[in-house]
Design an enzyme around this catalytic site. Sequence first.
Site, PDB file in Angstrom:
ATOM      1  N   ASP A 113       3.679   3.386   0.591  1.00  0.00           N
ATOM      2  CA  ASP A 113       4.215   2.037   0.817  1.00  0.00           C
ATOM      3  C   ASP A 113       3.562   1.428   2.063  1.00  0.00           C
ATOM      4  O   ASP A 113       2.911   2.105   2.852  1.00  0.00           O
ATOM      5  CB  ASP A 113       5.735   2.124   0.992  1.00  0.00           C
ATOM      6  CG  ASP A 113       6.436   0.837   0.598  1.00  0.00           C
ATOM      7  OD1 ASP A 113       5.762  -0.197   0.465  1.00  0.00           O
ATOM      8  OD2 ASP A 113       7.667   0.880   0.430  1.00  0.00           O
ATOM      9  N   GLU A 144      -1.016  -1.985   3.144  1.00  0.00           N
ATOM     10  CA  GLU A 144      -2.027  -3.028   3.379  1.00  0.00           C
ATOM     11  C   GLU A 144      -2.927  -2.741   4.591  1.00  0.00           C
ATOM     12  O   GLU A 144      -4.119  -3.073   4.494  1.00  0.00           O
ATOM     13  CB  GLU A 144      -1.331  -4.379   3.550  1.00  0.00           C
ATOM     14  CG  GLU A 144      -0.507  -4.817   2.371  1.00  0.00           C
ATOM     15  CD  GLU A 144       0.849  -4.114   2.285  1.00  0.00           C
ATOM     16  OE1 GLU A 144       1.367  -3.659   3.328  1.00  0.00           O
ATOM     17  OE2 GLU A 144       1.367  -4.009   1.163  1.00  0.00           O
ATOM     18  N   ASP A 166       6.941  -6.587  -2.622  1.00  0.00           N
ATOM     19  CA  ASP A 166       8.343  -6.961  -2.426  1.00  0.00           C
ATOM     20  C   ASP A 166       8.588  -8.398  -2.868  1.00  0.00           C
ATOM     21  O   ASP A 166       8.829  -9.299  -2.055  1.00  0.00           O
ATOM     22  CB  ASP A 166       8.727  -6.784  -0.956  1.00  0.00           C
ATOM     23  CG  ASP A 166       8.665  -5.335  -0.518  1.00  0.00           C
ATOM     24  OD1 ASP A 166       8.605  -4.457  -1.395  1.00  0.00           O
ATOM     25  OD2 ASP A 166       8.668  -5.077   0.695  1.00  0.00           O
TER      26      ASP A 166
END
Length: 662
Positions: free
Chosen positions: A379, A382, A449
């Site tokens: 998670d 990025e 998200d």
Amino acid sequence: MILKSKNALVFKKQNETLLIEPWGSDSLRVRATVEKNIIDENWGLTEPVKAVKANISVNEKEGIIVNGKISAKISDNGIIYFYKNKELILKEYFRSYDKDATKESCCLKIVNREFKGNAGNEYKLTVRFEADDNEKFFGMGQYQMPYLDLKGCLLSLEQRNSQISIPFAVSSLGYGFLWNNPAVGHVNFAKNVTEWFSESTKQMDYWITCAESPKKIVENYTLVTGRAPVMSKEYLGFWQCKLRYRTQDEVLKVARKYKELGIKLDVIVIDFFHWPRQGDWCFDKEYWPDPKAMCDELHSMGIKVMVSVWPSVDKKCSNYYEMLDKGYLVRVERGSNQTYDFNGDCLTFDATNPEAREYLWNICKKNYADFGIDMFWLDNAEPDYSVYDFSNYRYQMGTALSCSNIYPKLYSQAFYDGMKKAGKKDFVNLERCAWVGSQKYRQVLWNGDVQSTWECLRDSVTEGLNIGLAGIPWWTTDIGGFMFGDVHSEQFIELLQRWFEFAVFTPILRLHGDRDPHDIPPLDKDPQREYGGGYLFTGQPNEIWSYGKKAQEVFEKQIKLRETLKPYIYKLMKEASENGSPLMRTMFYEFPEDEECWKLNDQYMFGSEYLVAPVLIPESKSRKVYLPQGKWKNINDNKIYEGEQTIDAETPIDCIPVFKKI
């Protein structure tokens, strides 16, 4: 000066050296620098390709290189023209002095390739191409917007939560274009010019291919950047997840109930803050006292176990100072020494450092894999920053401006390499971001998200299609959206059902989300304990029985449908491994000769056999579906339709229109 050098066409003028060479079937790679030498860094072009002998001819006015169907011409003033079977498909944009120009204005002094010096030995780079009013662009990864055709869009080349920048575009004119550069920047597919821009780079580098169909373009692209391996049938059913299971007892209770209901669960996911602090990468022993016993019981039920791993490293965690001393953390150029501030003052693990990648894997192997954890949810990949100020971060590989887009690919590689070294052969991980070639590291992507809205559901369809064209066949979505879904809202429950029905016809069927309201008390009420999963909030239950009996019946029906599709989906996974084809395919991918298929963005092909038309508007009783040439059977009522027509298909709450090609 234009010349032939070995198997390449070379252009030199003033300080620029430009190199055009064959790179795979019907493909060319183009590099340029204003420094002394071309840098030999392949970036996304990592796969070995069969050597191709190009046909190169040079005279005083121009040079031409031919590789199969594609050819490039460079004029004596440095303008490049690309041809597919001798027909012009792309030309550089040049508005400066050209003695041969008759229409372009020379007074604008706009050049095709523009290097502007930065501090140090890097440049702001702009490369411009002529625009075509009839051209459409697709691919480029995942952007939070409803557009499938990207013509007219300005896209930032930046990795962000719910944005995945993979700079490969498929053109309706029959070519594919890869901006082979991990630098932060943008691309503008404007009406008057196509412009690629990098904030900080050492040289220009792009790759172009041409083919007779979008399918062949993607095949050429994945041949040089990598393809996903075959995903086994063990992962193709239902995945259960929520924000967040706080204890191993909660996980086991959920798994046992699915077993009692007779519902096959392929994967159960343990989300964030099962750890004491970010960067500990281990279970909090107070709430997860025996993870091996937990894994053993789940495995006995045929369930794979996945845990969340974040790249953020809290300054109070057990590994922070060692990682800081060894140079395993992202550096900050100015201001506070911090990159992330969610529930802790954190720096970020530097995935561009091979030693840091090995260090992270060794901890996760010891604290997770050795207990029986099968899969890793990478998670915040990025990576997520408190502020996306890329000019303020530096990696071992270089400044964030120059290379940060490659970060998620290297983050994924850390676990791929580690699991392969540990003897794992059949594994799958989940990640929130990717770059060119990430598909080869056994990772499933999801769209981040996103909110629990109909708009986000509609966007998810185009996101899944465009990311497939960018080379990523393994993609999924948080069913129901991640944020602001109220479990007491009938409107949300309707959205959840429609999202679930859509997700059955995506590569991975995964139920996840943070459900409102946030009124569940924490496990640990000690105000002095500001760490560990006990003090942190969680969302409402998110299992299929959490939304009432009627909704549960819909979910059970859809899970059973998914089980029947497993052999077909496995066949698609094999195809993706063989030629790079995504599972979710734009209509024109399968029907490129049908002009209507190039216009559609709210229906798609799931492989070559199933046409899927998700319900994307609340309270729908029917929706229009375009059927291409052939015969089509509605799998819900078995009615057969002739193609080349638009029909009104009924949309009862327990299914969406899906047609099988017969």
